[in-house]
Design an enzyme around this catalytic site. Structure first.
Site, mmCIF file in Angstrom:
data_model
loop_
_atom_site.group_PDB
_atom_site.id
_atom_site.type_symbol
_atom_site.label_atom_id
_atom_site.label_comp_id
_atom_site.label_asym_id
_atom_site.label_seq_id
_atom_site.Cartn_x
_atom_site.Cartn_y
_atom_site.Cartn_z
ATOM 1 N N ASN A 94 41.317 64.033 8.916
ATOM 2 C CA ASN A 94 40.427 64.115 10.082
ATOM 3 C C ASN A 94 41.210 64.639 11.282
ATOM 4 O OD1 ASN A 94 41.710 61.554 9.850
ATOM 5 N ND2 ASN A 94 40.269 60.622 11.279
ATOM 6 N N ILE A 95 40.533 65.442 12.074
ATOM 7 C CA ILE A 95 41.143 66.069 13.251
ATOM 8 C C ILE A 95 40.207 65.810 14.424
ATOM 9 C CG2 ILE A 95 41.998 68.218 14.255
ATOM 10 C CD1 ILE A 95 42.183 69.298 11.307
ATOM 11 N N GLU A 96 40.633 64.915 15.303
ATOM 12 C CA GLU A 96 39.757 64.512 16.412
ATOM 13 C C GLU A 96 39.963 65.399 17.642
ATOM 14 O OE1 GLU A 96 40.360 60.273 16.875
ATOM 15 O OE2 GLU A 96 39.287 59.885 15.005
ATOM 16 N N CYS A 149 35.909 65.861 10.090
ATOM 17 C CA CYS A 149 36.284 64.844 9.108
ATOM 18 C C CYS A 149 37.242 65.421 8.065
ATOM 19 C CB CYS A 149 35.050 64.323 8.383
ATOM 20 S SG CYS A 149 33.933 63.386 9.424
ATOM 21 N N GLU A 203 37.007 65.332 4.892
ATOM 22 C CA GLU A 203 36.312 65.991 3.782
ATOM 23 C C GLU A 203 36.002 67.447 4.109
ATOM 24 O OE1 GLU A 203 35.700 63.133 5.247
ATOM 25 O OE2 GLU A 203 34.654 61.711 3.939
ATOM 26 N N CYS A 247 29.325 65.707 6.415
ATOM 27 C CA CYS A 247 30.153 66.123 5.278
ATOM 28 C C CYS A 247 29.308 66.230 4.004
ATOM 29 C CB CYS A 247 31.310 65.156 5.076
ATOM 30 S SG CYS A 247 32.549 65.293 6.380
HETATM 31 N N1 THU Z 1 36.013 60.226 9.306
HETATM 32 C C1 THU Z 1 36.395 61.041 8.285
HETATM 33 O O1 THU Z 1 37.317 61.854 8.421
HETATM 34 N N2 THU Z 1 35.721 60.929 7.116
HETATM 35 C C2 THU Z 1 34.762 60.015 6.840
HETATM 36 O O2 THU Z 1 34.260 59.970 5.735
HETATM 37 C C3 THU Z 1 34.335 59.078 7.877
HETATM 38 C C4 THU Z 1 34.911 59.289 9.224
HETATM 39 C C5 THU Z 1 36.776 60.276 10.552
HETATM 40 C C6 THU Z 1 36.091 60.916 11.718
HETATM 41 C C7 THU Z 1 36.817 60.263 12.875
HETATM 42 O O3 THU Z 1 38.010 60.966 13.124
HETATM 43 C C8 THU Z 1 37.187 58.883 12.362
HETATM 44 O O4 THU Z 1 37.113 58.964 10.955
HETATM 45 C C9 THU Z 1 36.292 57.778 12.860
HETATM 46 O O5 THU Z 1 34.968 58.056 12.611
#
Ligand code: THU
Length: 145
Positions: A49-51, A60, A62, A96
């Site tokens: 995940n890259i915020e 996300c 995925e 996703c």
């Molecule tokens: N996130 C994912 O990368 N995949 C998921 O299936 C659920 C949520 C990430 C998005 C965000 O960076 C953090 O988790 C909190 O929601």
């Protein structure tokens, strides 16, 4: 759990997902997620995940993995592993799932946590009755465009 392919194949993918999670950029949520996809030719692509400070722009794990694969020429996806350090394995978000339906409708998906809990599922099960076609509009509904 029934796995249709060799355990070894899944193990390699599981390792790739945990490895990808190491690169998670999650300064806002602190929640780190990893994913890895295996393509028809056996190639594996990881994602994390890259915020972003503009929260909605977050990508996300995925989608990062799938986009990475597509950007490298992958056309067909067989399997995906999604991992997080949570009491129960986490499930992919709706965005996703929609991307999975588009790029990998036949994909098998394994959700795992650190304790080794595993949930085996498929895109078909995760996203039933999806918007996966661009149907013909009715004549009355064509509008002014
Ligand atoms: N996130 C994912 O990368 N995949 C998921 O299936 C659920 C949520 C990430 C998005 C965000 O960076 C953090 O988790 C909190 O929601």
């Amino acid at each position: 759990m029934t796995m249709t392919n060799s355990q070894t194949t899944w193990d390699v993918l599981i390792d790739a997902a945990w490895q990808a999670r190491e690169h998670a950029y999650a300064p806002y949520s602190g929640f780190r997620v990893g994913a890895a996809v295996q393509c028809a030719d056996g190639s594996i692509y990881g994602g994390c995940n890259i915020e972003n400070v503009s929260y909605g722009l977050t990508n996300c794990a995925e989608r990062t993995a799938m986009f990475q694969a597509v950007a490298n020429g992958a056309k067909e996806f067989h399997r995906m592993v999604i991992c997080a350090d949570t009491p129960e394995p986490i499930a992919p978000c709706g965005a996703c799932r929609q991307v999975m339906v588009e790029l990998a409708p036949q994909m098998e998906v394994l959700l795992i946590n650190k304790e080794g809990k595993q949930i085996f599922t498929t895109v078909e099960k995760l996203m039933p009755y999806s918007f996966s076609d661009f149907p013909q509009q009715t004549e009355n509904d064509e509008g002014d465009v």
